[in-house]
Design an enzyme around this catalytic site. Structure first.
Site, short mmCIF file in Angstrom:
data_model
loop_
_atom_site.label_atom_id
_atom_site.label_comp_id
_atom_site.label_asym_id
_atom_site.label_seq_id
_atom_site.Cartn_x
_atom_site.Cartn_y
_atom_site.Cartn_z
N TYR A 1 11.89 2.93 -4.80
CA TYR A 1 10.90 4.23 -4.25
C TYR A 1 11.92 5.23 -4.65
CZ TYR A 1 7.43 1.96 -1.55
OH TYR A 1 6.31 1.05 -1.12
N ARG B 1 10.09 7.90 4.17
CA ARG B 1 9.88 9.28 4.66
C ARG B 1 10.73 9.50 5.89
NH1 ARG B 1 3.64 9.75 4.73
NH2 ARG B 1 4.05 11.76 5.49
N ASP C 1 0.48 5.47 1.18
CA ASP C 1 -0.14 6.28 1.94
C ASP C 1 -0.76 7.47 1.22
OD1 ASP C 1 0.36 5.02 4.46
OD2 ASP C 1 2.25 5.70 4.40
N ARG D 1 0.84 -1.18 -0.08
CA ARG D 1 0.03 -0.11 -0.06
C ARG D 1 0.72 1.25 0.07
NH1 ARG D 1 -2.20 -0.46 6.19
NH2 ARG D 1 -0.37 -0.27 7.31
#
Length: 246
Positions: free
Chosen positions: A110, A199, A52, A50
């Site tokens: 990412y 993050r 966010d 998933r």
């Protein structure tokens, strides 16, 4: 019949990827459209993972099952005709019934995009507008300490409980935009990532770039296994799931 779908999306207007009782989600929109093109039958999709709220994807992957064999290109075009403009199916292929889009992932990549120059309102939903200078060389040094296999408990969501926080980051880099040196892209290729991990790492890198921490502090932060030792959680807008590898 099992199918693997590759799709991209702009996460700006969504509560995240995963379906929720309230709020618009990427999974919810795709499943709604899949049902329409397959005779209003309920179809569940299973993604590689998933993302966010406000996080984007360039090549997310998900599998789903259909009772009948379909023409993949036809299904792709039918779905794109019905999906909102901020979600796009790039490819659909048939895969073995034993394939699983989440459990068979070997690696993910990412990227995190930042603007260190003047604020740009046009890119505010797609690039983290930090808008100050950073010591990028020191940030690059810090990244190298993260490569390899480590316990990343210090970099996950504080209340996110896992039996195992060990993950392997295969490769990292920071690249400046050739047309604008104030724009940088931080890349992470790894075998798996915890929630908020990228993050939280980026927030820590920013504090290192500001001079609040040193690059070698990464070692002590990893060893602490304590979220409070790492930096802040960077804004979601700059984060993209770039690719998933099987």
């Amino acid at each position: 019949m099992r199918y693997l779908m590759t799709f991209s999306y702009d996460g700006t207007n969504y509560k995240g990827y995963q379906k929720q009782p309230r709020g618009k989600t990427i999974q919810g929109e795709i499943e709604k459209v899949l049902g329409k093109v397959n005779g209003e039958k309920k179809i569940d999709i299973h993604a590689s993972g998933r993302t966010d709220a406000h996080v984007h994807a360039l090549a997310q992957k998900a599998h789903f099952d259909l009772s009948e064999k379909i023409d993949c290109d036809k299904l792709k075009h039918s779905m794109n005709a019905l999906l909102p403009g901020d979600i796009y199916v790039k490819e659909i292929v048939q895969v073995p019934d034993t394939f699983h889009a989440r459990y068979h992932v070997k690696a993910k990549e990412y990227i995190y995009r930042m603007n260190l120059g003047e604020y740009d309102p046009i890119e505010r939903n797609y690039v983290f507008q930090y808008n100050k200078r950073l010591d990028v060389v020191e940030m690059e040094r810090a990244l190298k300490y993260l490569e390899g296999e480590h316990d990343f408990k210090s970099f996950t969501k504080a209340d996110d409980e896992h039996e195992d926080y060990v993950r392997r980051i295969v490769q990292t880099s920071i690249v400046r935009d050739s047309k604008n040196v104030n724009k940088i892209t931080i890349s992470f290729l790894g075998t798996g990532f915890l929630r908020y991990m990228v993050r939280n790492i980026v927030g820590t890198l920013i504090e290192i770039g500001e001079g609040k921490k040193k690059s070698e502090d990464i070692i002590a932060i990893l060893d602490a296994k304590d979220r409070r030792q790492a930096g802040f959680t960077a804004n979601p807008e700059g984060l993209y799931l770039k690719d998933v590898f099987y």
